[in-house]
Structure formats: structure tokens, C-alpha cells
Design a protein around this motif. Structure first.
Motif, PDB file in Angstrom:
ATOM      1  N   ASN A  64       0.874  -1.122   0.066  1.00  0.00           N
ATOM      2  CA  ASN A  64       0.051   0.060   0.030  1.00  0.00           C
ATOM      3  C   ASN A  64       0.996   1.234   0.009  1.00  0.00           C
ATOM      4  O   ASN A  64       0.492   2.137  -0.629  1.00  0.00           O
ATOM      5  CB  ASN A  64      -1.018  -0.112   1.150  1.00  0.00           C
ATOM      6  N   ALA A  65       1.936   1.199   0.654  1.00  0.00           N
ATOM      7  CA  ALA A  65       2.997   2.321   0.673  1.00  0.00           C
ATOM      8  C   ALA A  65       3.400   2.570  -0.760  1.00  0.00           C
ATOM      9  O   ALA A  65       3.550   3.808  -1.315  1.00  0.00           O
ATOM     10  CB  ALA A  65       4.135   2.208   1.490  1.00  0.00           C
ATOM     11  N   ARG A  66       3.511   1.558  -1.429  1.00  0.00           N
ATOM     12  CA  ARG A  66       4.210   1.667  -2.888  1.00  0.00           C
ATOM     13  C   ARG A  66       3.137   2.409  -3.659  1.00  0.00           C
ATOM     14  O   ARG A  66       3.090   3.234  -4.461  1.00  0.00           O
ATOM     15  CB  ARG A  66       4.574   0.367  -3.535  1.00  0.00           C
ATOM     16  N   ARG A  67       1.579   1.621  -3.477  1.00  0.00           N
ATOM     17  CA  ARG A  67       0.648   2.173  -4.177  1.00  0.00           C
ATOM     18  C   ARG A  67       0.438   3.806  -4.155  1.00  0.00           C
ATOM     19  O   ARG A  67       0.118   4.545  -5.067  1.00  0.00           O
ATOM     20  CB  ARG A  67      -0.642   1.339  -4.026  1.00  0.00           C
ATOM     21  N   LEU A  68       0.657   4.097  -2.903  1.00  0.00           N
ATOM     22  CA  LEU A  68       0.333   5.545  -2.522  1.00  0.00           C
ATOM     23  C   LEU A  68       1.529   6.293  -2.831  1.00  0.00           C
ATOM     24  O   LEU A  68       1.048   7.534  -3.455  1.00  0.00           O
ATOM     25  CB  LEU A  68       0.207   5.658  -0.724  1.00  0.00           C
ATOM     26  N   TRP A  69       2.625   5.900  -2.829  1.00  0.00           N
ATOM     27  CA  TRP A  69       3.777   6.795  -3.739  1.00  0.00           C
ATOM     28  C   TRP A  69       3.537   7.004  -5.148  1.00  0.00           C
ATOM     29  O   TRP A  69       3.623   7.901  -5.746  1.00  0.00           O
ATOM     30  CB  TRP A  69       5.221   5.817  -3.423  1.00  0.00           C
ATOM     31  N   ASN A  70       3.338   5.788  -5.891  1.00  0.00           N
ATOM     32  CA  ASN A  70       3.067   5.828  -7.277  1.00  0.00           C
ATOM     33  C   ASN A  70       1.927   6.630  -7.537  1.00  0.00           C
ATOM     34  O   ASN A  70       2.092   7.708  -8.421  1.00  0.00           O
ATOM     35  CB  ASN A  70       2.540   4.483  -7.746  1.00  0.00           C
ATOM     36  N   GLY A  71       0.702   6.806  -6.608  1.00  0.00           N
ATOM     37  CA  GLY A  71      -0.305   7.704  -6.916  1.00  0.00           C
ATOM     38  C   GLY A  71       0.031   9.101  -6.732  1.00  0.00           C
ATOM     39  O   GLY A  71      -0.224  10.022  -7.558  1.00  0.00           O
ATOM     40  N   GLU A  72       0.678   9.406  -5.564  1.00  0.00           N
ATOM     41  CA  GLU A  72       1.318  10.714  -5.501  1.00  0.00           C
ATOM     42  C   GLU A  72       2.171  11.432  -6.317  1.00  0.00           C
ATOM     43  O   GLU A  72       2.177  12.339  -6.973  1.00  0.00           O
ATOM     44  CB  GLU A  72       1.901  11.030  -4.013  1.00  0.00           C
ATOM     45  N   ALA A  73       3.193  10.389  -7.015  1.00  0.00           N
ATOM     46  CA  ALA A  73       4.099  10.797  -8.033  1.00  0.00           C
ATOM     47  C   ALA A  73       3.396  11.281  -9.290  1.00  0.00           C
ATOM     48  O   ALA A  73       3.664  12.191  -9.917  1.00  0.00           O
ATOM     49  CB  ALA A  73       5.276   9.806  -8.212  1.00  0.00           C
ATOM     50  N   LEU A  74       2.351  10.264  -9.815  1.00  0.00           N
ATOM     51  CA  LEU A  74       1.591  10.624 -10.981  1.00  0.00           C
ATOM     52  C   LEU A  74       0.857  11.923 -11.026  1.00  0.00           C
ATOM     53  O   LEU A  74       0.853  12.701 -11.791  1.00  0.00           O
ATOM     54  CB  LEU A  74       0.784   9.375 -11.263  1.00  0.00           C
ATOM     55  N   ARG A  75       0.330  11.940  -9.729  1.00  0.00           N
ATOM     56  CA  ARG A  75      -0.558  13.318  -9.590  1.00  0.00           C
ATOM     57  C   ARG A  75       0.452  14.728  -9.585  1.00  0.00           C
ATOM     58  O   ARG A  75       0.192  15.736 -10.244  1.00  0.00           O
ATOM     59  CB  ARG A  75      -1.487  13.298  -8.269  1.00  0.00           C
ATOM     60  N   ALA A  76       1.331  14.308  -8.832  1.00  0.00           N
ATOM     61  CA  ALA A  76       2.464  15.799  -8.889  1.00  0.00           C
ATOM     62  C   ALA A  76       2.874  15.924 -10.244  1.00  0.00           C
ATOM     63  O   ALA A  76       3.026  17.079 -10.708  1.00  0.00           O
ATOM     64  CB  ALA A  76       3.582  15.393  -8.090  1.00  0.00           C
ATOM     65  N   PHE A  77       3.215  15.050 -11.364  1.00  0.00           N
ATOM     66  CA  PHE A  77       3.384  15.238 -12.500  1.00  0.00           C
ATOM     67  C   PHE A  77       2.574  15.737 -13.413  1.00  0.00           C
ATOM     68  O   PHE A  77       2.697  16.300 -14.493  1.00  0.00           O
ATOM     69  CB  PHE A  77       4.226  14.107 -13.144  1.00  0.00           C
ATOM     70  N   GLU A  78       1.182  15.385 -13.079  1.00  0.00           N
ATOM     71  CA  GLU A  78      -0.040  15.829 -13.759  1.00  0.00           C
ATOM     72  C   GLU A  78       0.064  17.448 -13.654  1.00  0.00           C
ATOM     73  O   GLU A  78      -0.459  18.376 -14.757  1.00  0.00           O
ATOM     74  CB  GLU A  78      -1.364  14.898 -13.534  1.00  0.00           C
TER      75      GLU A  78
END
Length: 86
Positions: A64-78
Motif C-alpha cells: 500500500n505504501a508503494r501504491r500511495l507513492w506511485n499515485g502521489e508521484a503521478l498526480r504531482a507530474f500531472e
């Protein structure tokens, strides 16, 4: 824990998890510079960037920590497309 799951399977899952992390939304680091860490304060796990020190959202389950990181990273780059490395 699922039946049939053993320590070797868990280690393989964690190794796979580490290789699938999105790039750091703060400095663009990727690969071995990103680590899924067990936090010392007992708050669970988080992805940590060795380059800039960014710490992702925490969760008691490493996946879940990995999924959260990946989601946060994608939103930041959007919101900052000019920061995406070529």
C-alpha cells in the motif's frame, strides 16, 4: 497472510514492489535511488528517495505504501508536466 505464502514469496514480492516505483516527483530520481523502507517510529512503511530525502505517504502494508507513492508521484507530474524527465 494468504495460505501458501512463505518468507521467500514475501521477499520476492517486496523486491518486485521496489522495482515498480514511480520516479520521485520532487527530483526525478528513479530505480535504486528509491527504497521501500520500514519506518523506525513504528508508523509502517514508506518510499524514501535517497537523492532528495522525500518520504512518501505511510501505510502499515508495504504494498500500500508503494501504491500511495506511485499515485502521489503521478498526480504531482500531472500538475507540473515540464518536470517530467525526457
Amino acid at each position: 497472510m494468504k495460505s501458501g505464502t512463505n518468507a521467500a514469496t514475501l521477499e520476492a514480492d517486496l523486491a518486485e514492489t521496489e522495482t515498480k516505483l514511480s520516479i520521485c516527483p520532487f527530483c526525478g530520481a528513479m530505480g535504486d535511488e528509491l527504497k521501500l523502507m520500514d519506518l523506525d517510529d513504528g508508523d509502517g512503511h514508506a518510499v524514501v528517495c535517497d537523492c532528495c530525502g522525500a518520504i512518501g505517504p505511510t501505510d502499515y502494508r508495504p504494498e500500500n505504501a508503494r501504491r500511495l507513492w506511485n499515485g502521489e508521484a503521478l498526480r504531482a507530474f500531472e500538475h507540473q508536466p515540464e518536470r517530467v524527465a525526457a
